[in-house]
Design an enzyme around this catalytic site. Structure first.
Site, PDB file in Angstrom:
ATOM      1  N   ASP A 115      38.118  39.655  52.298  1.00  0.00           N
ATOM      2  CA  ASP A 115      37.641  41.039  52.245  1.00  0.00           C
ATOM      3  C   ASP A 115      36.597  41.289  53.317  1.00  0.00           C
ATOM      4  O   ASP A 115      35.762  40.440  53.595  1.00  0.00           O
ATOM      5  CB  ASP A 115      36.955  41.299  50.896  1.00  0.00           C
ATOM      6  CG  ASP A 115      37.856  42.025  49.924  1.00  0.00           C
ATOM      7  OD1 ASP A 115      39.076  42.095  50.182  1.00  0.00           O
ATOM      8  OD2 ASP A 115      37.329  42.505  48.909  1.00  0.00           O
ATOM      9  N   TYR A 152      51.600  44.116  58.311  1.00  0.00           N
ATOM     10  CA  TYR A 152      51.510  45.561  58.098  1.00  0.00           C
ATOM     11  C   TYR A 152      50.704  46.227  59.213  1.00  0.00           C
ATOM     12  O   TYR A 152      51.167  47.171  59.858  1.00  0.00           O
ATOM     13  CB  TYR A 152      50.858  45.824  56.732  1.00  0.00           C
ATOM     14  CG  TYR A 152      50.569  47.268  56.438  1.00  0.00           C
ATOM     15  CD1 TYR A 152      51.531  48.089  55.864  1.00  0.00           C
ATOM     16  CD2 TYR A 152      49.324  47.828  56.734  1.00  0.00           C
ATOM     17  CE1 TYR A 152      51.268  49.423  55.594  1.00  0.00           C
ATOM     18  CE2 TYR A 152      49.043  49.153  56.474  1.00  0.00           C
ATOM     19  CZ  TYR A 152      50.017  49.951  55.905  1.00  0.00           C
ATOM     20  OH  TYR A 152      49.746  51.267  55.651  1.00  0.00           O
ATOM     21  N   PHE A 169      34.965  42.822  42.315  1.00  0.00           N
ATOM     22  CA  PHE A 169      34.930  41.596  43.104  1.00  0.00           C
ATOM     23  C   PHE A 169      33.672  41.632  43.969  1.00  0.00           C
ATOM     24  O   PHE A 169      33.564  42.462  44.865  1.00  0.00           O
ATOM     25  CB  PHE A 169      36.177  41.467  43.975  1.00  0.00           C
ATOM     26  CG  PHE A 169      37.458  41.414  43.184  1.00  0.00           C
ATOM     27  CD1 PHE A 169      37.582  40.587  42.080  1.00  0.00           C
ATOM     28  CD2 PHE A 169      38.549  42.202  43.543  1.00  0.00           C
ATOM     29  CE1 PHE A 169      38.767  40.534  41.343  1.00  0.00           C
ATOM     30  CE2 PHE A 169      39.737  42.152  42.820  1.00  0.00           C
ATOM     31  CZ  PHE A 169      39.844  41.319  41.709  1.00  0.00           C
ATOM     32  N   VAL A 191      41.697  50.218  45.226  1.00  0.00           N
ATOM     33  CA  VAL A 191      40.758  49.933  44.141  1.00  0.00           C
ATOM     34  C   VAL A 191      40.572  51.143  43.219  1.00  0.00           C
ATOM     35  O   VAL A 191      40.462  50.987  41.990  1.00  0.00           O
ATOM     36  CB  VAL A 191      39.409  49.429  44.708  1.00  0.00           C
ATOM     37  CG1 VAL A 191      38.706  50.495  45.550  1.00  0.00           C
ATOM     38  CG2 VAL A 191      38.497  48.958  43.596  1.00  0.00           C
TER      39      VAL A 191
HETATM   40  C1  UD1 Z   1      42.990  46.618  52.157  1.00  0.00           C
HETATM   41  C2  UD1 Z   1      44.311  46.499  51.399  1.00  0.00           C
HETATM   42  C3  UD1 Z   1      44.491  45.110  50.792  1.00  0.00           C
HETATM   43  C4  UD1 Z   1      44.339  44.053  51.872  1.00  0.00           C
HETATM   44  C5  UD1 Z   1      42.991  44.240  52.582  1.00  0.00           C
HETATM   45  C6  UD1 Z   1      42.816  43.281  53.747  1.00  0.00           C
HETATM   46  C7  UD1 Z   1      45.031  48.550  50.398  1.00  0.00           C
HETATM   47  C8  UD1 Z   1      45.022  49.429  49.195  1.00  0.00           C
HETATM   48  N1  UD1 Z   1      44.336  47.422  50.312  1.00  0.00           N
HETATM   49  O1  UD1 Z   1      41.937  46.392  51.265  1.00  0.00           O
HETATM   50  O2  UD1 Z   1      45.797  45.022  50.229  1.00  0.00           O
HETATM   51  O3  UD1 Z   1      44.384  42.779  51.263  1.00  0.00           O
HETATM   52  O4  UD1 Z   1      42.915  45.598  53.138  1.00  0.00           O
HETATM   53  O5  UD1 Z   1      43.759  43.520  54.720  1.00  0.00           O
HETATM   54  O6  UD1 Z   1      45.680  48.849  51.405  1.00  0.00           O
HETATM   55  N2  UD1 Z   1      38.210  45.562  44.452  1.00  0.00           N
HETATM   56  C9  UD1 Z   1      37.538  45.326  43.258  1.00  0.00           C
HETATM   57  N3  UD1 Z   1      38.259  45.326  42.091  1.00  0.00           N
HETATM   58  C10 UD1 Z   1      39.622  45.569  42.068  1.00  0.00           C
HETATM   59  C11 UD1 Z   1      40.291  45.819  43.292  1.00  0.00           C
HETATM   60  C12 UD1 Z   1      39.546  45.800  44.467  1.00  0.00           C
HETATM   61  O7  UD1 Z   1      36.316  45.095  43.230  1.00  0.00           O
HETATM   62  O8  UD1 Z   1      40.207  45.566  40.977  1.00  0.00           O
HETATM   63  C13 UD1 Z   1      37.417  45.576  45.705  1.00  0.00           C
HETATM   64  C14 UD1 Z   1      38.000  44.715  46.805  1.00  0.00           C
HETATM   65  O9  UD1 Z   1      37.619  43.380  46.665  1.00  0.00           O
HETATM   66  C15 UD1 Z   1      37.396  45.397  48.039  1.00  0.00           C
HETATM   67  C16 UD1 Z   1      37.273  46.873  47.630  1.00  0.00           C
HETATM   68  O10 UD1 Z   1      37.410  46.897  46.217  1.00  0.00           O
HETATM   69  O11 UD1 Z   1      36.125  44.881  48.320  1.00  0.00           O
HETATM   70  C17 UD1 Z   1      38.341  47.762  48.214  1.00  0.00           C
HETATM   71  O12 UD1 Z   1      39.616  47.156  47.965  1.00  0.00           O
HETATM   72  P1  UD1 Z   1      41.012  47.840  48.385  1.00  0.00           P
HETATM   73  O13 UD1 Z   1      41.137  49.158  47.707  1.00  0.00           O
HETATM   74  O14 UD1 Z   1      42.104  46.851  48.198  1.00  0.00           O
HETATM   75  O15 UD1 Z   1      40.822  48.202  49.935  1.00  0.00           O
HETATM   76  P2  UD1 Z   1      40.564  47.210  51.178  1.00  0.00           P
HETATM   77  O16 UD1 Z   1      39.553  46.188  50.884  1.00  0.00           O
HETATM   78  O17 UD1 Z   1      40.299  48.110  52.314  1.00  0.00           O
END
Ligand code: UD1
Length: 313
Positions: free
Chosen positions: A277, A147, A208, A191
């Site tokens: 992450d 991506y 997480f 998230v």
């Molecule tokens: C983005 C991408 C994700 C990809 C990552 C690494 C999006 C929306 N997400 O993640 O798909 O794997 O880059 O390339 O484009 N979290 C929680 N609980 C939840 C969901 C997420 O604690 O139920 C945490 C995650 O572990 C992270 C934070 O929230 O630390 C943000 O997560 P996310 O919204 O997926 O964004 P990115 O980490 O930037």
């Protein structure tokens, strides 16, 4: 009046962009194949006589070329994409088709039919695991997913077209966008969309890690306004800028805002940090202000409050 053509018009960012273009008094032509876009996102837009919706796959044959030939847009805002990082890893060929080949078709249709301006949905994913904080546009690009790689390649392709054929190209590197109409379907969805659904259902979300991780969360309304500016502001140069707030917000802060709206929901459950992450991410917003006159205006508290209260959330 020549319309603005929006690809991916029924998507999360697309539909909010369409709404703002219409609110600004512009004519809008939208195209979507409804692979991930939803017609309900366009309910408001479809009530406007200034909006025309085309249900079509822009990667199919000469569909896009014909659409641009007939609509003669003043600008194209290209937001149609495969939006899931995880899906790009599961299906790199589909990622190539939807995130890179489609961009080439947009660039070619613009060149062939003399469209003067292109706005492109790029992503902070092009910086990949670069730990710079904040991330400036000149930072090294280390995409870590198909991506992110396709978004970076698309930028190069479009800016090359811009220089070769005289169109203005704006690449918009969105950071962590949130707001109503974002799909919480997968565990890898944004998230905030996941948390919004959990709290609405009266259930605690899962954190997480310790919640100390930070992201540059930007409201979709600010992102839509940045798209409007990029498509319509007179006499701007081609270029690529972050579309971010410049502020780092921790997940703990996000949880606090949700808890204040849902005091009866128990505190988040804890789970191990998600592998791969990054801990902290924040964009430098200054270049977008200099080149587009854009500065994010919606803080996390107001943005989340609006999302929680919106019925479409
Ligand atoms: C983005 C991408 C994700 C990809 C990552 C690494 C999006 C929306 N997400 O993640 O798909 O794997 O880059 O390339 O484009 N979290 C929680 N609980 C939840 C969901 C997420 O604690 O139920 C945490 C995650 O572990 C992270 C934070 O929230 O630390 C943000 O997560 P996310 O919204 O997926 O964004 P990115 O980490 O930037």
């Amino acid at each position: 009046m020549s319309p603005i053509l929006v690809t991916g018009a029924a998507g999360f960012i697309g539909s909010h962009t369409v709404d703002q273009l219409l609110a600004a008094g512009l004519a809008v032509s939208g195209v979507d194949n409804f692979r991930t876009g939803r017609r309900t996102n366009l309910e408001r837009a479809l009530a406007s006589p200034a909006f025309t919706l085309h249900e079509a796959d822009i990667t199919a044959g000469d569909t896009l070329d014909r659409l641009v030939a007939t609509t003669r847009p003043a600008a194209i805002i290209h937001l149609a994409a495969l939006v899931s990082v995880q899906e790009s890893i599961a299906d790199p060929a589909l990622n190539y088709l939807l995130n890179l080949h489609a961009t080439h078709l947009v660039a070619e249709a613009a060149r062939t039919h003399g469209v003067p301006r292109l706005v492109f949905a790029s992503s902070a994913a092009i910086y990949g695991d670069n730990p710079a904080f904040p991330l400036h546009e000149a930072a090294e690009k280390n995409p870590i997913s198909p991506y992110g790689a396709a978004k970076l390649a698309s930028e190069a392709l479009l800016l090359g077209h811009g220089r070769s054929f005289g169109l203005t190209v704006r690449c918009q590197r969105y950071f962590n966008v949130f707001g109503a109409r974002q799909d919480p379907a997968s565990p890898y969805s944004g998230v905030i969309s996941i948390f919004a659904r959990r709290y609405r259902e009266g259930l605690p979300p899962t954190l997480f890690g310790d919640g100390g991780q930070t992201r540059d969360f930007i409201s979709v309304h600010d992102v839509a306004r940045a798209n409007l500016l990029a498509a319509t502001r007179p006499a701007i140069p081609s270029g690529a800028t972050n579309i971010c707030t410049g502020r780092a917000t921790s997940l703990q802060e996000v949880v606090q805002v949700f808890q204040s709206h849902y005091p009866h929901v128990s505190p988040p459950r804890r789970a191990a940090p998600r592998s791969g992450d990054i801990l902290h991410s924040r964009g430098a917003p200054e270049k977008a202000t200099a080149e587009l006159g854009f500065a994010a205006a919606i803080g996390i508290e107001a943005g989340l409050g609006e999302l929680i209260l919106s019925r479409a959330a």
